[in-house]
Write a protein that holds these residues in place. Structure first.
Motif, PDB file in Angstrom:
ATOM      1  N   PRO A 140       0.803  -1.229   0.000  1.00 20.35           N
ATOM      2  CA  PRO A 140       0.000   0.000   0.000  1.00 20.35           C
ATOM      3  C   PRO A 140       0.835   1.278   0.000  1.00 20.35           C
ATOM      4  CG  PRO A 140      -0.029  -1.034   2.169  1.00 20.35           C
ATOM      5  CD  PRO A 140       0.658  -1.998   1.240  1.00 20.35           C
ATOM      6  N   TYR A 141       2.112   1.179   0.356  1.00 15.25           N
ATOM      7  CA  TYR A 141       2.963   2.363   0.429  1.00 15.25           C
ATOM      8  C   TYR A 141       3.927   2.478  -0.752  1.00 15.25           C
ATOM      9  CZ  TYR A 141       1.166   2.065   5.149  1.00 15.25           C
ATOM     10  OH  TYR A 141       0.322   1.972   6.231  1.00 15.25           O
ATOM     11  N   GLY A 142       3.836   1.551  -1.702  1.00 19.54           N
ATOM     12  CA  GLY A 142       4.716   1.564  -2.863  1.00 19.54           C
ATOM     13  C   GLY A 142       4.086   2.285  -4.041  1.00 19.54           C
ATOM     14  N   TYR A 143       4.768   2.197  -5.178  1.00 21.85           N
ATOM     15  CA  TYR A 143       4.306   2.872  -6.393  1.00 21.85           C
ATOM     16  C   TYR A 143       2.928   2.352  -6.818  1.00 21.85           C
ATOM     17  CZ  TYR A 143       4.568   4.954 -11.057  1.00 21.85           C
ATOM     18  OH  TYR A 143       4.313   5.697 -12.179  1.00 21.85           O
ATOM     19  N   CYS A 144       2.736   1.051  -6.701  1.00 22.18           N
ATOM     20  CA  CYS A 144       1.453   0.483  -7.104  1.00 22.18           C
ATOM     21  C   CYS A 144       0.328   0.925  -6.175  1.00 22.18           C
ATOM     22  CB  CYS A 144       1.532  -1.038  -7.151  1.00 22.18           C
ATOM     23  SG  CYS A 144       2.502  -1.656  -8.547  1.00 22.18           S
ATOM     24  N   GLY A 145       0.656   1.144  -4.910  1.00 22.61           N
ATOM     25  CA  GLY A 145      -0.339   1.667  -3.993  1.00 22.61           C
ATOM     26  C   GLY A 145      -0.827   3.037  -4.428  1.00 22.61           C
ATOM     27  N   MET A 146       0.101   3.855  -4.925  1.00 19.92           N
ATOM     28  CA  MET A 146      -0.271   5.177  -5.425  1.00 19.92           C
ATOM     29  C   MET A 146      -1.153   5.059  -6.664  1.00 19.92           C
ATOM     30  SD  MET A 146       0.611   7.418  -8.114  1.00 19.92           S
ATOM     31  CE  MET A 146       2.297   7.017  -8.588  1.00 19.92           C
ATOM     32  N   LEU A 147      -0.815   4.114  -7.552  1.00 20.16           N
ATOM     33  CA  LEU A 147      -1.633   3.916  -8.750  1.00 20.16           C
ATOM     34  C   LEU A 147      -3.033   3.440  -8.383  1.00 20.16           C
ATOM     35  CD1 LEU A 147       0.903   2.166 -11.173  1.00 20.16           C
ATOM     36  CD2 LEU A 147       0.179   4.563 -11.196  1.00 20.16           C
ATOM     37  N   ALA A 148      -3.106   2.495  -7.459  1.00 25.47           N
ATOM     38  CA  ALA A 148      -4.409   1.964  -7.047  1.00 25.47           C
ATOM     39  C   ALA A 148      -5.273   3.071  -6.446  1.00 25.47           C
ATOM     40  CB  ALA A 148      -4.219   0.834  -6.040  1.00 25.47           C
TER      41      ALA A 148
ATOM     42  N   GLY B  25     -10.780   7.876  -9.311  1.00 24.19           N
ATOM     43  CA  GLY B  25     -11.257   8.271 -10.630  1.00 24.19           C
ATOM     44  C   GLY B  25     -10.270   9.046 -11.459  1.00 24.19           C
ATOM     45  N   ASP B  26      -8.992   9.055 -11.049  1.00 24.71           N
ATOM     46  CA  ASP B  26      -7.953   9.740 -11.823  1.00 24.71           C
ATOM     47  C   ASP B  26      -7.419   8.767 -12.878  1.00 24.71           C
ATOM     48  OD1 ASP B  26      -5.896  11.203 -12.870  1.00 24.71           O
ATOM     49  OD2 ASP B  26      -4.868  11.563 -10.970  1.00 24.71           O
ATOM     50  N   PHE B  27      -8.205   8.567 -13.937  1.00 26.22           N
ATOM     51  CA  PHE B  27      -7.864   7.560 -14.930  1.00 26.22           C
ATOM     52  C   PHE B  27      -6.745   8.017 -15.865  1.00 26.22           C
ATOM     53  CE2 PHE B  27     -12.540   6.698 -14.169  1.00 26.22           C
ATOM     54  CZ  PHE B  27     -12.275   5.752 -13.191  1.00 26.22           C
ATOM     55  N   GLU B  28      -6.419   9.285 -15.846  1.00 22.41           N
ATOM     56  CA  GLU B  28      -5.248   9.747 -16.596  1.00 22.41           C
ATOM     57  C   GLU B  28      -3.976   9.266 -15.913  1.00 22.41           C
ATOM     58  OE1 GLU B  28      -3.231  13.949 -18.028  1.00 22.41           O
ATOM     59  OE2 GLU B  28      -5.412  13.813 -17.872  1.00 22.41           O
ATOM     60  N   GLU B  29      -3.977   9.276 -14.592  1.00 21.54           N
ATOM     61  CA  GLU B  29      -2.833   8.780 -13.829  1.00 21.54           C
ATOM     62  C   GLU B  29      -2.780   7.254 -13.857  1.00 21.54           C
ATOM     63  OE1 GLU B  29       0.582   8.625 -11.684  1.00 21.54           O
ATOM     64  OE2 GLU B  29      -0.363  10.457 -12.449  1.00 21.54           O
ATOM     65  N   CYS B  30      -3.947   6.621 -13.753  1.00 24.56           N
ATOM     66  CA  CYS B  30      -4.003   5.154 -13.774  1.00 24.56           C
ATOM     67  C   CYS B  30      -5.336   4.698 -14.357  1.00 24.56           C
ATOM     68  CB  CYS B  30      -3.814   4.580 -12.376  1.00 24.56           C
ATOM     69  SG  CYS B  30      -3.735   2.769 -12.364  1.00 24.56           S
ATOM     70  N   PRO B  31      -5.339   4.235 -15.605  1.00 21.79           N
ATOM     71  CA  PRO B  31      -6.592   3.842 -16.256  1.00 21.79           C
ATOM     72  C   PRO B  31      -7.044   2.417 -15.970  1.00 21.79           C
ATOM     73  CG  PRO B  31      -4.789   3.741 -17.824  1.00 21.79           C
ATOM     74  CD  PRO B  31      -4.207   4.255 -16.532  1.00 21.79           C
ATOM     75  N   TYR B  32      -6.297   1.684 -15.141  1.00 25.08           N
ATOM     76  CA  TYR B  32      -6.626   0.280 -14.870  1.00 25.08           C
ATOM     77  C   TYR B  32      -6.680   0.040 -13.363  1.00 25.08           C
ATOM     78  CZ  TYR B  32      -4.840  -0.186 -19.661  1.00 25.08           C
ATOM     79  OH  TYR B  32      -4.607  -0.041 -21.003  1.00 25.08           O
ATOM     80  N   PRO B  33      -7.550  -0.873 -12.923  1.00 30.27           N
ATOM     81  CA  PRO B  33      -7.481  -1.304 -11.522  1.00 30.27           C
ATOM     82  C   PRO B  33      -6.239  -2.161 -11.313  1.00 30.27           C
ATOM     83  CG  PRO B  33      -9.016  -2.689 -12.715  1.00 30.27           C
ATOM     84  CD  PRO B  33      -8.573  -1.618 -13.682  1.00 30.27           C
ATOM     85  N   LEU B  34      -5.878  -2.375 -10.081  1.00 35.31           N
ATOM     86  CA  LEU B  34      -4.742  -3.232  -9.752  1.00 35.31           C
ATOM     87  C   LEU B  34      -5.213  -4.451  -8.973  1.00 35.31           C
ATOM     88  CD1 LEU B  34      -3.353  -0.247 -10.090  1.00 35.31           C
ATOM     89  CD2 LEU B  34      -1.371  -1.479  -9.213  1.00 35.31           C
ATOM     90  N   PHE B  35      -4.462  -5.541  -9.110  1.00 38.15           N
ATOM     91  CA  PHE B  35      -4.712  -6.733  -8.310  1.00 38.15           C
ATOM     92  C   PHE B  35      -4.749  -6.318  -6.840  1.00 38.15           C
ATOM     93  CE2 PHE B  35      -3.140 -10.186  -5.692  1.00 38.15           C
ATOM     94  CZ  PHE B  35      -3.939 -11.226  -6.085  1.00 38.15           C
ATOM     95  N   PRO B  36      -5.683  -6.814  -6.030  1.00 42.64           N
ATOM     96  CA  PRO B  36      -6.515  -7.995  -6.250  1.00 42.64           C
ATOM     97  C   PRO B  36      -7.862  -7.739  -6.922  1.00 42.64           C
ATOM     98  CG  PRO B  36      -6.715  -7.300  -3.987  1.00 42.64           C
ATOM     99  CD  PRO B  36      -5.720  -6.383  -4.621  1.00 42.64           C
ATOM    100  N   THR B  37      -8.109  -6.536  -7.438  1.00 47.68           N
ATOM    101  CA  THR B  37      -9.347  -6.308  -8.178  1.00 47.68           C
ATOM    102  C   THR B  37      -9.368  -7.203  -9.413  1.00 47.68           C
ATOM    103  OG1 THR B  37      -9.440  -4.011  -7.445  1.00 47.68           O
ATOM    104  CG2 THR B  37     -10.740  -4.589  -9.374  1.00 47.68           C
ATOM    105  N   GLU B  38     -10.496  -7.821  -9.689  1.00 47.55           N
ATOM    106  CA  GLU B  38     -10.609  -8.721 -10.830  1.00 47.55           C
ATOM    107  C   GLU B  38     -10.295  -7.982 -12.130  1.00 47.55           C
ATOM    108  OE1 GLU B  38     -13.863 -11.769 -12.889  1.00 47.55           O
ATOM    109  OE2 GLU B  38     -14.365 -10.649 -11.068  1.00 47.55           O
ATOM    110  N   GLY B  39      -9.484  -8.610 -12.978  1.00 52.30           N
ATOM    111  CA  GLY B  39      -9.111  -8.004 -14.246  1.00 52.30           C
ATOM    112  C   GLY B  39      -8.093  -6.891 -14.116  1.00 52.30           C
ATOM    113  N   GLY B  40      -7.424  -6.819 -12.968  1.00 53.26           N
ATOM    114  CA  GLY B  40      -6.492  -5.729 -12.711  1.00 53.26           C
ATOM    115  C   GLY B  40      -5.069  -5.998 -13.176  1.00 53.26           C
ATOM    116  N   LEU B  41      -4.190  -5.093 -12.802  1.00 51.06           N
ATOM    117  CA  LEU B  41      -2.773  -5.180 -13.165  1.00 51.06           C
ATOM    118  C   LEU B  41      -2.001  -5.971 -12.116  1.00 51.06           C
ATOM    119  CD1 LEU B  41      -2.096  -1.449 -14.149  1.00 51.06           C
ATOM    120  CD2 LEU B  41      -2.518  -3.365 -15.709  1.00 51.06           C
ATOM    121  N   LEU B  42      -1.050  -6.787 -12.579  1.00 55.08           N
ATOM    122  CA  LEU B  42      -0.145  -7.537 -11.706  1.00 55.08           C
ATOM    123  C   LEU B  42       1.277  -7.243 -12.168  1.00 55.08           C
ATOM    124  CD1 LEU B  42       0.171  -9.659  -9.421  1.00 55.08           C
ATOM    125  CD2 LEU B  42       0.180 -11.406 -11.221  1.00 55.08           C
TER     126      LEU B  42
END
Length: 203
Positions: free
Chosen positions: A87-95, A101-118
């Motif tokens: 939660p404190y890393g780069y991916c935490g910031m993206l998530a 709703g800042d989809f310009e910064e991150c347009p995809y959900p991250l794992f563990p959300t279904e269909g997210g980024l790993l």
């Protein structure tokens, strides 16, 4: 292109696997720990090369049963997931950006959300490399690259090995950003150094 053919082509560019071999990952445990299996091309690469840095630039992460450099990071498959879920890393910031709703910064959900980024890798330019887990079959996961300096996301409609091979052979449009210094210099036997495998840390 088959996995073995891609590995043969990749080896011609980055060099042969380590002479001492690699301790293989017990992939049969992955579904129980993570709830899913990782792509076959990635698993085959890991059992041949381990975790490596290509040209000291592109860092490929792997599950490992030995402690890493990051304090508090768990071991094994949980440690591999932590590259995405910290939660404190780069991916935490993206998530957080996606959740807000800042989809310009991150347009995809991250794992563990279904269909997210790993996340499976990064480089010294702070670019991040992921699978997009949009299909039940992990062998159909495409690669997503987040280029920090360009503030750009790129969807690569191919798997892990296809992406790495395209980057080191300069077939990928952003190859200079993935591996800025190229794959191998004249006279080098190997264009990578080992980071770890399942049982040993080489850093």
């Amino acid at each position: 292109m088959r996995i073995e053919e891609m590995l043969e082509r990749l080896g011609a560019v980055i060099g042969p696997p380590p002479e001492a071999g690699v301790v293989p990952v017990p992939w049969e445990l992955a579904p129980e720990v993570m709830g899913f299996q990782l792509p076959a091309d990635y698993r085959t690469f890991v059992d041949r090369y381990g975790s490596v840095s290509i040209r000291d630039e592109l860092h490929i992460f792997t599950p490992s049963a030995v402690p890493g450099l990051q304090v508090g990071q768990p071991l094994g498959f949980e440690g591999f997931l932590y590259n995405t879920t910290d939660p404190y890393g780069y991916c935490g910031m993206l998530a957080q950006a996606y959740a807000e709703g800042d989809f310009e910064e991150c347009p995809y959900p991250l794992f563990p959300t279904e269909g997210g980024l790993l996340k499976w890798g990064n480089n010294y330019s702070s670019d991040q490399f992921f699978w997009l887990m949009r299909d039940p079959d992990p062998d159909r996961w495409p690669v997503i690259a987040k280029f920090d300096s360009m503030q750009e996301w790129d969807l690569f409609e191919g798997g892990f090995l296809e992406f790495v091979l395209a980057a080191v052979t300069k077939a990928y449009k952003y190859h200079r950003d993935v591996v800025p210094s190229g794959a191998r210099q004249a006279g080098d036997l190997r264009a990578y150094h080992r980071r770890n495998d399942w049982a040993k840390n080489f850093q």
